[in-house]
Design a protein around this motif. Structure first.
Motif, mmCIF file in Angstrom:
data_model
loop_
_atom_site.group_PDB
_atom_site.id
_atom_site.type_symbol
_atom_site.label_atom_id
_atom_site.label_comp_id
_atom_site.label_asym_id
_atom_site.label_seq_id
_atom_site.Cartn_x
_atom_site.Cartn_y
_atom_site.Cartn_z
ATOM 1 N N THR A 9 38.381 63.729 37.487
ATOM 2 C CA THR A 9 39.535 63.403 36.851
ATOM 3 C C THR A 9 38.144 63.183 35.646
ATOM 4 N N PHE A 10 37.070 61.807 36.321
ATOM 5 C CA PHE A 10 36.256 60.934 35.274
ATOM 6 C C PHE A 10 35.562 61.459 34.532
ATOM 7 N N VAL A 11 34.769 62.999 35.321
ATOM 8 C CA VAL A 11 34.224 64.079 34.846
ATOM 9 C C VAL A 11 34.803 64.994 33.608
ATOM 10 N N ALA A 12 35.757 65.638 33.787
ATOM 11 C CA ALA A 12 35.998 65.785 33.340
ATOM 12 C C ALA A 12 36.721 65.350 31.882
ATOM 13 N N THR A 13 36.647 63.870 32.267
ATOM 14 C CA THR A 13 37.370 63.175 30.710
ATOM 15 C C THR A 13 35.968 62.475 30.131
ATOM 16 N N LEU A 14 34.786 61.955 30.859
ATOM 17 C CA LEU A 14 33.618 61.681 29.931
ATOM 18 C C LEU A 14 33.140 63.329 29.330
ATOM 19 N N ALA A 15 34.039 64.441 29.720
ATOM 20 C CA ALA A 15 32.933 65.344 29.058
ATOM 21 C C ALA A 15 34.035 65.456 27.637
ATOM 22 N N GLN A 16 34.770 65.498 27.605
ATOM 23 C CA GLN A 16 35.881 65.888 26.286
ATOM 24 C C GLN A 16 35.509 64.382 25.327
ATOM 25 N N SER A 17 34.859 63.166 25.732
ATOM 26 C CA SER A 17 35.182 61.663 25.498
ATOM 27 C C SER A 17 34.433 62.034 24.175
ATOM 28 N N PRO A 18 34.213 61.506 22.576
ATOM 29 C CA PRO A 18 34.049 61.301 21.970
ATOM 30 C C PRO A 18 32.248 60.258 21.990
ATOM 31 N N PRO A 20 31.265 58.885 25.259
ATOM 32 C CA PRO A 20 31.468 59.194 26.880
ATOM 33 C C PRO A 20 31.124 57.552 27.320
ATOM 34 N N LEU A 21 29.784 57.290 26.971
ATOM 35 C CA LEU A 21 29.583 55.041 27.419
ATOM 36 C C LEU A 21 31.089 54.315 27.146
ATOM 37 N N ASP A 22 31.597 54.281 26.301
ATOM 38 C CA ASP A 22 32.765 53.803 26.394
ATOM 39 C C ASP A 22 34.080 53.609 27.454
ATOM 40 N N THR A 23 34.536 55.148 27.206
ATOM 41 C CA THR A 23 35.050 56.105 28.263
ATOM 42 C C THR A 23 34.953 55.760 29.768
ATOM 43 N N ALA A 24 33.508 55.086 30.034
ATOM 44 C CA ALA A 24 33.407 54.949 30.932
ATOM 45 C C ALA A 24 33.655 53.940 31.567
ATOM 46 N N LEU A 25 33.466 52.947 30.681
ATOM 47 C CA LEU A 25 33.497 51.393 31.251
ATOM 48 C C LEU A 25 35.331 50.908 31.502
ATOM 49 N N ARG A 26 35.598 51.840 30.042
ATOM 50 C CA ARG A 26 37.204 51.218 30.143
ATOM 51 C C ARG A 26 37.783 52.360 31.391
ATOM 52 N N SER A 27 37.251 52.969 31.713
ATOM 53 C CA SER A 27 37.806 53.733 32.938
ATOM 54 C C SER A 27 37.788 52.963 34.524
ATOM 55 N N VAL A 28 37.654 51.541 34.463
ATOM 56 C CA VAL A 28 37.236 50.699 35.663
ATOM 57 C C VAL A 28 38.363 50.342 35.442
ATOM 58 N N TRP A 29 39.607 49.919 34.376
ATOM 59 C CA TRP A 29 40.993 49.466 34.515
ATOM 60 C C TRP A 29 41.768 50.415 34.081
ATOM 61 N N SER A 30 41.178 51.393 32.867
ATOM 62 C CA SER A 30 42.355 52.839 32.579
ATOM 63 C C SER A 30 41.801 53.587 32.218
ATOM 64 N N LEU A 31 41.605 55.380 32.962
ATOM 65 C CA LEU A 31 41.275 56.312 31.999
ATOM 66 C C LEU A 31 42.861 56.494 30.977
ATOM 67 N N SER A 32 41.884 56.011 29.430
ATOM 68 C CA SER A 32 43.091 56.697 28.145
ATOM 69 C C SER A 32 44.157 57.779 29.034
ATOM 70 N N LEU A 33 45.274 57.680 29.143
ATOM 71 C CA LEU A 33 46.078 58.588 28.951
ATOM 72 C C LEU A 33 45.623 59.761 27.765
ATOM 73 N N THR A 34 45.842 59.083 26.745
ATOM 74 C CA THR A 34 44.874 59.583 25.519
ATOM 75 C C THR A 34 43.063 61.010 25.325
ATOM 76 N N ASP A 35 42.808 60.125 26.096
ATOM 77 C CA ASP A 35 41.964 61.011 26.518
ATOM 78 C C ASP A 35 42.486 62.387 28.103
ATOM 79 N N SER A 36 43.129 62.321 28.807
ATOM 80 C CA SER A 36 43.078 62.449 30.195
ATOM 81 C C SER A 36 44.596 63.045 30.399
ATOM 82 N N THR A 37 45.356 62.927 29.852
ATOM 83 C CA THR A 37 46.614 63.688 29.574
ATOM 84 C C THR A 37 46.818 64.991 30.030
ATOM 85 N N GLU A 38 46.048 65.834 29.516
ATOM 86 C CA GLU A 38 46.198 67.137 29.887
ATOM 87 C C GLU A 38 44.630 67.650 31.307
ATOM 88 N N ILE A 39 44.036 66.433 31.895
ATOM 89 C CA ILE A 39 43.714 66.748 33.319
ATOM 90 C C ILE A 39 44.626 66.061 34.023
#
Length: 352
Positions: A9-18, A20-39
């Motif tokens: 989930t984490f790698v796939a979310t980073l791969a599609q994120s505009p 990735p660094l901000d997404t990786a930092l936010r993933s500590v407390w939340s993988l945004s459903l906007t980014d990860s719903t389809e995954i």
């Protein structure tokens, strides 16, 4: 399995994120459903509308292995290791797996029946089921099991279970119905295992089957819950069926006239259609009354005024929504430049 699926989930979310660094930092407390719903959807998260409309019941079995953040995974992983070690000592590997699986199913079905959230995931229902069974074994289990569990305290286990349930009441976003369903399933199965008399074992086993079957029956069409209409309505919008969505939102509003989300949803759909704009304005203002800084509700009111031909007022409210919003959403970006011409008549259609 939880760690592997989270890594995917984490790698796939980073791969599609505009970003990735901000997404990786936010993933500590939340993988945004906007980014990860389809995954999450592809990996088997319990998306309630997928069960109701598409018959994807297999999701109730897979969702307990998925997690929405690194913190979520770490906390559940520590709990699973701590509780699971003692469950394995008491009953062995196979029963440990069976207990986690059935408790996780109970939690998922309870979330489905209670319409808890559009998407539910996490191992906590299975963990609470294991903790409940372990508490029963430590408190009333046969002497052979109690000797194995001597280092742990039944009182401490009970306190930890109550703390988990208390957090579910206080912290938004926690699937409390799922926790209770998992705990109930674990208590019934654990009770069947520690019971000395065959008729007690049989009664508790039957109660577990009835619990899971009853929750599945309720969860198939939980029309008793107003949230059912909201979740289905937004699914209809995602599938580009606005007329069906408006019917569902209106049904929800009939059952809960004070619900701000339903007021806003109905108002917004009426505004999009360009019909019953006076009713739409009244609903939007009522939705804003208890939450006047809600950017989504302000966007709805602004767009209604744009549709009424009050472009100046509508634009000011839309700018206020843009200023308040923590994240810009697509509808707002479309409404701001289109407000001046929004009063052009749309093709009316029959409304429910």
């Amino acid at each position: 399995m939880c760690i592997v699926l989270y890594a995917i989930t984490f790698v796939a979310t980073l791969a599609q994120s505009p970003d990735p660094l901000d997404t990786a930092l936010r993933s500590v407390w939340s993988l945004s459903l906007t980014d990860s719903t389809e995954i999450f959807r592809q990996l088997g998260a319990l998306e309630l509308s997928r069960v109701w409309l598409d018959g994807e019941w297999w999701r109730v079995a897979s969702t307990g292995l998925l997690h929405g953040s690194l913190l979520h995974l770490v906390l559940n992983g520590i709990a699973l290791l701590s509780v699971g070690e003692w469950v394995e000592q008491a009953w062995g590997h196979f029963r440990t797996f069976a207990l986690f699986t059935l408790a996780s199913l109970g939690g998922a079905l309870a979330s489905l029946a209670w319409c808890e959230s559009p998407i539910v995931l996490g191992a906590s229902a299975g963990i609470l089921g294991q903790a409940g069974a372990l508490w029963l074994a430590r408190r009333w289990g046969p002497e052979s099991i109690q000797e194995k569990l001597a280092p742990i305290s039944a009182t401490s286990l009970a306190i930890l279970i109550l703390i988990c349930l208390g957090l579910g009441l206080l912290v938004p976003g926690i699937a409390q119905a799922g926790h209770l369903g998992g705990l109930a399933a674990g208590l019934l199965l654990g009770g069947a295992w520690v019971a000395g008399r065959p008729w007690v074992k049989g009664t508790l086993s039957l109660a577990l089957a009835l619990l899971l079957g009853g929750l599945a029956w309720l969860g198939a069409h939980p029309t008793h819950r107003t949230n059912y209409y909201a979740i289905l309505g937004f699914r209809m919008l995602a599938d580009d069926h606005p007329a069906d969505a408006l019917i569902l939102f209106n049904r929800g509003l009939e059952r809960d006239p004070e619900n701000a989300n339903f007021r806003n949803a109905v108002a917004y759909q009426l505004a999009l259609d360009g019909v019953e704009l006076d009713r739409a304005e009244s609903l939007a203002l009522a939705a804003l009354k208890p939450d006047h800084l809600n950017a989504s509700y302000l966007d709805t009111l602004g767009w209604i005024w744009c549709r009424q031909g009050r472009a100046d007022s509508g634009t000011r409210v839309l700018h206020a929504a843009a200023w308040i919003a923590s994240e810009r959403f697509p509808e707002l970006d479309e409404h701001l430049p289109g407000c001046a011409t929004a009063a052009a008549p749309s093709v009316p259609r029959e409304t429910p």
